[in-house]
Design a protein around this motif. Structure first.
Motif, PDB file in Angstrom:
ATOM      1  N   LEU A 134     -62.907  -4.925  -8.114  1.00  0.00           N
ATOM      2  CA  LEU A 134     -62.174  -4.700  -6.996  1.00  0.00           C
ATOM      3  C   LEU A 134     -62.233  -3.299  -6.739  1.00  0.00           C
ATOM      4  CD1 LEU A 134     -58.992  -5.657  -8.602  1.00  0.00           C
ATOM      5  CD2 LEU A 134     -60.218  -6.928  -6.988  1.00  0.00           C
ATOM      6  N   CYS A 135     -62.499  -2.784  -5.276  1.00  0.00           N
ATOM      7  CA  CYS A 135     -62.568  -1.384  -4.820  1.00  0.00           C
ATOM      8  C   CYS A 135     -61.732  -1.093  -3.981  1.00  0.00           C
ATOM      9  CB  CYS A 135     -64.017  -1.459  -4.252  1.00  0.00           C
ATOM     10  SG  CYS A 135     -64.439   0.378  -3.896  1.00  0.00           S
ATOM     11  N   TYR A 136     -61.061  -0.050  -4.263  1.00  0.00           N
ATOM     12  CA  TYR A 136     -59.912   0.351  -3.219  1.00  0.00           C
ATOM     13  C   TYR A 136     -60.594   1.965  -2.709  1.00  0.00           C
ATOM     14  CZ  TYR A 136     -56.685  -2.906  -5.520  1.00  0.00           C
ATOM     15  OH  TYR A 136     -56.144  -4.056  -6.008  1.00  0.00           O
ATOM     16  N   GLU A 175     -62.640   2.695 -12.933  1.00  0.00           N
ATOM     17  CA  GLU A 175     -63.320   4.108 -12.539  1.00  0.00           C
ATOM     18  C   GLU A 175     -62.860   4.739 -11.303  1.00  0.00           C
ATOM     19  OE1 GLU A 175     -67.260   2.632 -12.174  1.00  0.00           O
ATOM     20  OE2 GLU A 175     -67.344   1.957 -14.430  1.00  0.00           O
ATOM     21  N   LEU A 176     -62.957   5.887 -11.344  1.00  0.00           N
ATOM     22  CA  LEU A 176     -62.512   6.865 -10.039  1.00  0.00           C
ATOM     23  C   LEU A 176     -63.518   7.726  -9.730  1.00  0.00           C
ATOM     24  CD1 LEU A 176     -59.903   7.449  -8.274  1.00  0.00           C
ATOM     25  CD2 LEU A 176     -59.305   9.372  -9.446  1.00  0.00           C
ATOM     26  N   THR A 177     -63.679   7.747  -8.350  1.00  0.00           N
ATOM     27  CA  THR A 177     -64.884   8.682  -7.677  1.00  0.00           C
ATOM     28  C   THR A 177     -64.268   9.413  -6.548  1.00  0.00           C
ATOM     29  OG1 THR A 177     -65.929   6.999  -6.596  1.00  0.00           O
ATOM     30  CG2 THR A 177     -66.947   7.398  -8.638  1.00  0.00           C
ATOM     31  N   SER A 234     -60.970   9.161  -1.804  1.00  0.00           N
ATOM     32  CA  SER A 234     -60.839   8.558  -3.400  1.00  0.00           C
ATOM     33  C   SER A 234     -61.212   7.236  -3.695  1.00  0.00           C
ATOM     34  CB  SER A 234     -59.621   8.915  -3.969  1.00  0.00           C
ATOM     35  OG  SER A 234     -59.409   8.455  -5.104  1.00  0.00           O
ATOM     36  N   MET A 235     -62.025   6.787  -4.317  1.00  0.00           N
ATOM     37  CA  MET A 235     -62.521   5.576  -4.627  1.00  0.00           C
ATOM     38  C   MET A 235     -62.302   4.874  -5.950  1.00  0.00           C
ATOM     39  SD  MET A 235     -65.737   3.195  -3.421  1.00  0.00           S
ATOM     40  CE  MET A 235     -66.936   4.018  -4.925  1.00  0.00           C
ATOM     41  N   LEU A 236     -61.115   3.977  -6.209  1.00  0.00           N
ATOM     42  CA  LEU A 236     -60.974   3.409  -7.473  1.00  0.00           C
ATOM     43  C   LEU A 236     -61.595   2.107  -7.480  1.00  0.00           C
ATOM     44  CD1 LEU A 236     -58.003   3.375  -9.426  1.00  0.00           C
ATOM     45  CD2 LEU A 236     -58.630   1.010  -8.856  1.00  0.00           C
ATOM     46  N   THR A 237     -62.359   1.691  -8.646  1.00  0.00           N
ATOM     47  CA  THR A 237     -63.170   0.397  -8.949  1.00  0.00           C
ATOM     48  C   THR A 237     -62.400   0.179 -10.143  1.00  0.00           C
ATOM     49  OG1 THR A 237     -65.063   1.396  -7.995  1.00  0.00           O
ATOM     50  CG2 THR A 237     -65.102  -0.577  -9.401  1.00  0.00           C
TER      51      THR A 237
END
Length: 178
Positions: free
Chosen positions: A34-36, A111-113, A119-122
């Protein structure tokens, strides 16, 4: 790959958020990825600081990304919470907000980048954690997020808001087939 936009509940606007997208990738026999992707003025959004990656209740009280999973033939469903801090939560319900005992065997990998405006949370969940072994019935997803602004206000984001008040547990909000 599935890609959708989340929409803010009309009663909880957050002008700092320009867009919030959700992507899902499901590999046979592998994890669900999942990627937000949150874009906007991140100086006005509270992103939790990194913490130990452990199960934690109450994540929804701050910026948190959520996934609800249900099979079409049963009122039971699962809820997963993913915090940018790395903390997570996983719950099972036999029906609307009726929790039942369940312990996840493999915690999600988060993981957060982050850049200046994004901001992208995977999150990766083991396919086996969904406990829906029969492929006879389709799965429905409710995808949502809570975004906390610097002033402490919460905004509620989902693929679909079926009620006057934000309620991610409402099954008519599980609108994404898997």
């Amino acid at each position: 790959m599935l890609k959708k936009n989340l929409h803010c509940h009309i009663d909880t606007p957050c002008p700092a958020v320009h867009s919030l997208q959700f992507e899902l990738e499901r590999c046979p026999g592998g994890p669900i990825k999942l990627c937000y992707r949150l874009t906007g003025d991140l100086t006005k959004i509270l992103i939790p600081e990194p913490k130990p990656a452990i199960a934690t209740d109450g994540l929804w009280q701050h910026t948190c990304f959520e996934l609800f999973v249900a099979r079409t033939d049963t009122p039971a469903y699962y809820e997963f919470n993913f915090s940018p801090s790395g903390q997570w939560a996983a719950y099972a319900f036999s029906g609307y907000r009726t929790r039942m005992p369940w312990t996840i065997s493999r915690p999600p990998i988060i993981e957060l980048t982050q850049t200046r405006n994004e901001s992208m949370l995977t999150a990766r969940i083991a396919d086996a954690e969904l406990l829906f072994e029969s492929n006879e019935h389709a799965l429905q997803l409710g995808v949502s997020a809570v975004i906390e602004s610097v002033g402490g206000a919460l905004s509620y984001w989902a693929l679909h808001h079926p009620s006057e008040r934000p309620d991610f547990h409402e099954r008519t909000g599980f609108v994404c087939p898997l």
